[in-house]
Design a protein around this motif. Structure first.
Motif, PDB file in Angstrom:
ATOM      1  N   ASP A 288       0.802  -1.232   0.000  1.00  0.00           N
ATOM      2  CA  ASP A 288       0.000   0.000   0.000  1.00  0.00           C
ATOM      3  C   ASP A 288       0.836   1.285   0.000  1.00  0.00           C
ATOM      4  OD1 ASP A 288      -2.019  -1.804   0.389  1.00  0.00           O
ATOM      5  OD2 ASP A 288      -2.287  -1.334   2.505  1.00  0.00           O
ATOM      6  N   THR A 289       0.455   2.229  -0.839  1.00  0.00           N
ATOM      7  CA  THR A 289       0.939   3.606  -0.722  1.00  0.00           C
ATOM      8  C   THR A 289      -0.268   4.497  -0.953  1.00  0.00           C
ATOM      9  OG1 THR A 289       3.108   3.061  -1.646  1.00  0.00           O
ATOM     10  CG2 THR A 289       2.500   5.388  -1.650  1.00  0.00           C
ATOM     11  N   VAL A 290      -0.545   5.377  -0.020  1.00  0.00           N
ATOM     12  CA  VAL A 290      -1.703   6.268  -0.197  1.00  0.00           C
ATOM     13  C   VAL A 290      -1.445   7.597   0.498  1.00  0.00           C
ATOM     14  CG1 VAL A 290      -2.960   5.377   1.835  1.00  0.00           C
ATOM     15  CG2 VAL A 290      -4.243   6.374  -0.061  1.00  0.00           C
ATOM     16  N   VAL A 291      -1.995   8.651  -0.103  1.00  0.00           N
ATOM     17  CA  VAL A 291      -1.990   9.977   0.513  1.00  0.00           C
ATOM     18  C   VAL A 291      -3.452  10.422   0.561  1.00  0.00           C
ATOM     19  CG1 VAL A 291      -1.295  12.398   0.205  1.00  0.00           C
ATOM     20  CG2 VAL A 291       0.340  10.548  -0.256  1.00  0.00           C
ATOM     21  N   ALA A 292      -3.903  10.944   1.703  1.00  0.00           N
ATOM     22  CA  ALA A 292      -5.295  11.395   1.836  1.00  0.00           C
ATOM     23  C   ALA A 292      -5.583  12.452   0.773  1.00  0.00           C
ATOM     24  CB  ALA A 292      -5.522  11.951   3.239  1.00  0.00           C
ATOM     25  N   ARG A 296      -2.890  15.410  -1.510  1.00  0.00           N
ATOM     26  CA  ARG A 296      -2.165  14.925  -2.703  1.00  0.00           C
ATOM     27  C   ARG A 296      -1.564  16.085  -3.478  1.00  0.00           C
ATOM     28  NH1 ARG A 296      -6.769  10.463  -4.198  1.00  0.00           N
ATOM     29  NH2 ARG A 296      -6.349   9.234  -2.327  1.00  0.00           N
ATOM     30  N   GLY A 297      -0.526  15.776  -4.257  1.00  0.00           N
ATOM     31  CA  GLY A 297       0.088  16.789  -5.104  1.00  0.00           C
ATOM     32  C   GLY A 297       1.058  17.703  -4.369  1.00  0.00           C
ATOM     33  N   HIS A 298       1.380  17.371  -3.102  1.00  0.00           N
ATOM     34  CA  HIS A 298       2.362  18.165  -2.338  1.00  0.00           C
ATOM     35  C   HIS A 298       3.686  17.424  -2.212  1.00  0.00           C
ATOM     36  CE1 HIS A 298      -0.604  21.153  -1.212  1.00  0.00           C
ATOM     37  NE2 HIS A 298      -1.422  20.187  -0.836  1.00  0.00           N
ATOM     38  N   GLY A 299       3.881  16.401  -3.024  1.00  0.00           N
ATOM     39  CA  GLY A 299       5.153  15.691  -2.994  1.00  0.00           C
ATOM     40  C   GLY A 299       5.258  14.647  -1.903  1.00  0.00           C
ATOM     41  N   LEU A 300       4.123  14.327  -1.211  1.00  0.00           N
ATOM     42  CA  LEU A 300       4.209  13.369  -0.090  1.00  0.00           C
ATOM     43  C   LEU A 300       4.425  11.937  -0.566  1.00  0.00           C
ATOM     44  CD1 LEU A 300       1.463  14.728   2.335  1.00  0.00           C
ATOM     45  CD2 LEU A 300       3.936  15.073   2.405  1.00  0.00           C
ATOM     46  N   GLY A 301       3.822  11.587  -1.722  1.00  0.00           N
ATOM     47  CA  GLY A 301       4.035  10.239  -2.259  1.00  0.00           C
ATOM     48  C   GLY A 301       5.517  10.008  -2.498  1.00  0.00           C
ATOM     49  N   ALA A 302       6.150  10.964  -3.166  1.00  0.00           N
ATOM     50  CA  ALA A 302       7.589  10.840  -3.465  1.00  0.00           C
ATOM     51  C   ALA A 302       8.414  10.861  -2.174  1.00  0.00           C
ATOM     52  CB  ALA A 302       8.010  11.983  -4.388  1.00  0.00           C
ATOM     53  N   LEU A 303       8.055  11.747  -1.252  1.00  0.00           N
ATOM     54  CA  LEU A 303       8.797  11.853   0.016  1.00  0.00           C
ATOM     55  C   LEU A 303       8.744  10.521   0.780  1.00  0.00           C
ATOM     56  CD1 LEU A 303      10.179  13.369   2.340  1.00  0.00           C
ATOM     57  CD2 LEU A 303       7.938  14.264   3.010  1.00  0.00           C
ATOM     58  N   GLU A 329      -2.570   2.068 -15.426  1.00  0.00           N
ATOM     59  CA  GLU A 329      -3.224   3.363 -15.656  1.00  0.00           C
ATOM     60  C   GLU A 329      -3.036   4.334 -14.488  1.00  0.00           C
ATOM     61  OE1 GLU A 329      -4.699   0.576 -14.892  1.00  0.00           O
ATOM     62  OE2 GLU A 329      -6.594   0.841 -13.813  1.00  0.00           O
ATOM     63  N   ASN A 330      -2.328   3.908 -13.423  1.00  0.00           N
ATOM     64  CA  ASN A 330      -2.196   4.757 -12.230  1.00  0.00           C
ATOM     65  C   ASN A 330      -1.044   5.748 -12.408  1.00  0.00           C
ATOM     66  OD1 ASN A 330      -2.205   5.904  -9.724  1.00  0.00           O
ATOM     67  ND2 ASN A 330      -2.260   3.965  -8.594  1.00  0.00           N
ATOM     68  N   ARG A 331      -1.282   6.774 -13.249  1.00  0.00           N
ATOM     69  CA  ARG A 331      -0.212   7.730 -13.597  1.00  0.00           C
ATOM     70  C   ARG A 331       0.425   8.381 -12.365  1.00  0.00           C
ATOM     71  NH1 ARG A 331       4.006   8.224 -15.620  1.00  0.00           N
ATOM     72  NH2 ARG A 331       3.703   6.177 -16.462  1.00  0.00           N
TER      73      ARG A 331
HETATM   74  C1  COA Z   1      -0.404   7.840  -5.800  1.00  0.00           C
HETATM   75  C2  COA Z   1      -0.405   8.815  -4.634  1.00  0.00           C
HETATM   76  C3  COA Z   1       0.066   8.092  -3.383  1.00  0.00           C
HETATM   77  C4  COA Z   1       0.544   9.954  -4.942  1.00  0.00           C
HETATM   78  O1  COA Z   1       0.590  10.798  -3.815  1.00  0.00           O
HETATM   79  P1  COA Z   1       0.982  12.361  -3.936  1.00  0.00           P
HETATM   80  O2  COA Z   1       1.345  12.839  -2.587  1.00  0.00           O
HETATM   81  O3  COA Z   1      -0.074  13.096  -4.640  1.00  0.00           O
HETATM   82  O4  COA Z   1       2.280  12.221  -4.818  1.00  0.00           O
HETATM   83  P2  COA Z   1       3.282  13.341  -5.258  1.00  0.00           P
HETATM   84  O5  COA Z   1       2.698  14.706  -4.952  1.00  0.00           O
HETATM   85  O6  COA Z   1       4.609  12.984  -4.693  1.00  0.00           O
HETATM   86  O7  COA Z   1       3.400  13.100  -6.833  1.00  0.00           O
HETATM   87  C5  COA Z   1       2.290  12.865  -7.616  1.00  0.00           C
HETATM   88  C6  COA Z   1       2.784  12.713  -9.027  1.00  0.00           C
HETATM   89  O8  COA Z   1       1.700  12.326  -9.794  1.00  0.00           O
HETATM   90  C7  COA Z   1       1.405  13.347 -10.705  1.00  0.00           C
HETATM   91  N1  COA Z   1      -0.050  13.421 -10.767  1.00  0.00           N
HETATM   92  C8  COA Z   1      -0.895  13.762  -9.794  1.00  0.00           C
HETATM   93  N2  COA Z   1      -2.159  13.643 -10.244  1.00  0.00           N
HETATM   94  C9  COA Z   1      -2.072  13.204 -11.526  1.00  0.00           C
HETATM   95  C10 COA Z   1      -3.019  12.886 -12.524  1.00  0.00           C
HETATM   96  N3  COA Z   1      -4.338  12.961 -12.299  1.00  0.00           N
HETATM   97  N4  COA Z   1      -2.595  12.432 -13.730  1.00  0.00           N
HETATM   98  C11 COA Z   1      -1.282  12.313 -13.976  1.00  0.00           C
HETATM   99  N5  COA Z   1      -0.334  12.612 -13.064  1.00  0.00           N
HETATM  100  C12 COA Z   1      -0.726  13.055 -11.846  1.00  0.00           C
HETATM  101  C13 COA Z   1       1.993  14.588 -10.151  1.00  0.00           C
HETATM  102  O9  COA Z   1       2.213  15.531 -11.145  1.00  0.00           O
HETATM  103  C14 COA Z   1       3.266  14.037  -9.590  1.00  0.00           C
HETATM  104  O10 COA Z   1       4.188  13.772 -10.631  1.00  0.00           O
HETATM  105  P3  COA Z   1       5.389  14.802 -10.921  1.00  0.00           P
HETATM  106  O11 COA Z   1       6.219  14.786  -9.686  1.00  0.00           O
HETATM  107  O12 COA Z   1       6.061  14.169 -12.095  1.00  0.00           O
HETATM  108  O13 COA Z   1       4.736  16.103 -11.192  1.00  0.00           O
HETATM  109  C15 COA Z   1      -1.831   9.399  -4.434  1.00  0.00           C
HETATM  110  O14 COA Z   1      -2.282   9.926  -5.670  1.00  0.00           O
HETATM  111  C16 COA Z   1      -2.850   8.401  -3.931  1.00  0.00           C
HETATM  112  O15 COA Z   1      -2.995   8.203  -2.728  1.00  0.00           O
HETATM  113  N6  COA Z   1      -3.586   7.749  -4.853  1.00  0.00           N
HETATM  114  C17 COA Z   1      -4.628   6.780  -4.469  1.00  0.00           C
HETATM  115  C18 COA Z   1      -4.057   5.477  -3.922  1.00  0.00           C
HETATM  116  C19 COA Z   1      -3.191   4.767  -4.934  1.00  0.00           C
HETATM  117  O16 COA Z   1      -3.473   4.722  -6.112  1.00  0.00           O
HETATM  118  N7  COA Z   1      -2.114   4.157  -4.417  1.00  0.00           N
HETATM  119  C20 COA Z   1      -1.222   3.343  -5.197  1.00  0.00           C
HETATM  120  C21 COA Z   1      -1.787   2.007  -5.428  1.00  0.00           C
HETATM  121  S1  COA Z   1      -0.589   0.899  -6.067  1.00  0.00           S
END
Ligand code: COA
Length: 357
Positions: A288-292, A296-303, A329-331
């Motif tokens: 699992d990886t998830v951000v509320a 999202r979009g604040h770099g927490l996924g990458a961090l 498809e999970n861009r």
């Molecule tokens: C995947 C997830 C953890 C990312 O968390 P986040 O904190 O938003 O991640 P970040 O801010 O570090 O980066 C998001 C990246 O996705 C890109 N992004 C965000 N929304 C997007 C969208 N709708 N379409 C394409 N790219 C998108 C951002 O631009 C960024 O990429 P970049 O660094 O190249 O610009 C979050 O979207 C999430 O919780 N999703 C639902 C759960 C999930 O799918 N988990 C993974 C299952 S395997």
């Protein structure tokens, strides 16, 4: 000669003497050979203790395993997974073949074990069958999501197409090697600096008491928001008992769950997490990886991904690679993983057929 499919009766211990132990050890050896061929050596390797633990029922899921013999030789295996709390109409049918089996025999095996799996599932009152196969980034048959595909003539695929299964989704399995990230500390520092309102916390094993309620909400969000294509599961409801059961079963067989989470500085609220399962193999499985949503979009996924790699490097120095499964498809998730350094290993197809009865 016809295929003989036998239920696998689990021993008390993996090294139990006698027929039950022998059958389990043969099943385990087959699973290791089959996984090594599909994913590469070590990528999803397990010890016999881990495998026996993975077959035990949890609060949320049961697994029934079968072995298939032809002419006295073990040629494949079948597992039927049934969710127990939600999606109680679903059965996941997982088939594996011996690596050296000729294509025509793989095709027959998949055909016969799919029939067997569907009968087991129907006997348990399930009508929503899920299957699996090798897949690719693209193919002559494209997944319903529009991302990823399969070769319809592949011996794992043809029997599913013939009986009306639909390729709903393709998963990318990708891996990162810590040795390829000499700049991890610099990148982690930059990611921390880019998310100033948040702190990173990390732990091994059970979620600490102050974060358990937050973890339950994030588990629900993970189930709801991870792209499911046409194979969506019903919304999940998590409470402390479910979290405790999940943590106990994830740690059984000697594995450690290592979690990295993001906390909002202003509120102390848990707003994201990622989990790594550390077992016998030197390859760690990141699940699992998830951000509320609001964060999202604040770099927490990458961090969190980078922090997790730094945690592994510190606490598990012999575990040098990390593998993860993501919907093609999970861009957003793939963007994070690609930027981190994950490289594609193989693809898996997820299939679905509704029983007509
Ligand atoms: C995947 C997830 C953890 C990312 O968390 P986040 O904190 O938003 O991640 P970040 O801010 O570090 O980066 C998001 C990246 O996705 C890109 N992004 C965000 N929304 C997007 C969208 N709708 N379409 C394409 N790219 C998108 C951002 O631009 C960024 O990429 P970049 O660094 O190249 O610009 C979050 O979207 C999430 O919780 N999703 C639902 C759960 C999930 O799918 N988990 C993974 C299952 S395997």
């Amino acid at each position: 000669m016809s295929l003989v499919v036998t239920p696998l009766e689990l021993p008390e211990r993996w090294d139990e003497p006698g027929p039950r132990g022998d059958a389990f050890r043969a099943f385990h050896a087959h699973a290791e050979r089959s996984n090594a061929m599909r994913f590469g050596p070590d990528v999803v390797a397990r010890s016999p203790e881990e495998r026996l633990a993975s077959l035990q029922p949890s609060l949320a899921e049961a697994c029934r395993a079968f072995v298939a013999h032809r002419d006295g030789q073990l040629v494949g295996a079948l597992k039927v997974y049934t969710p127990l709390l939600e999606s109680t109409d679903v059965a996941e049918i997982v088939i594996s073949a011996e690596p050296d089996l000729p294509d025509a025999e793989v095709l027959d095996l998949v055909e016969e074990l799919t029939t067997h799996g569907e009968q087991v599932a129907a006997g348990l009152g399930r009508g929503d069958f899920r299957g699996g196969s090798l897949a690719a980034a693209s193919g002559a048959v494209t997944a319903a999501t529009g991302f990823g595909g399969v070769d319809p003539d592949h011996p794992e695929v043809a029997p599913l197409v013939a009986r009306g299964y639909v390729l709903e989704q393709v998963y990318r399995i990708s891996m990162v090697d810590l040795a390829a990230l000499p700049d991890l500390d610099e990148r982690l520092a930059a990611a921390r600096a880019g998310a100033p309102g948040y702190d990173v916390v990390a732990w091994a094993g059970e979620t600490p008491a102050p974060h358990r309620a937050g973890m339950c909400r994030l588990k629900e969000q993970m189930a709801a928001d991870a792209p499911g294509g046409g194979v969506l599961f019903e919304p999940e409801v998590w409470d402390d008992a479910r979290l405790a059961d999940f943590e106990a079963s994830a740690a059984s067989g000697g594995r450690t769950i290592r979690t990295v989470a993001a906390v909002e500085g202003a509120t102390g609220e848990l707003v994201g997490f990622t989990s790594a399962f550390v077992g016998t193999s030197t390859v760690v499985n990141q699940q699992d990886t998830v951000v509320a949503g609001a964060h999202r979009g604040h770099g927490l996924g990458a961090l969190m991904k980078l922090a997790n790699l730094a945690e592994l490097r510190e606490h598990h120095p012999n575990h040098t690679r990390v593998v993860t499964w993501n919907a093609e498809e999970n861009r957003p998730m793939l963007a994070v993983n690609e930027a981190t350094g994950f490289v594609t290993v193989v693809h898996d197809g997820v299939w679905k057929r509704r029983s007509v009865s």
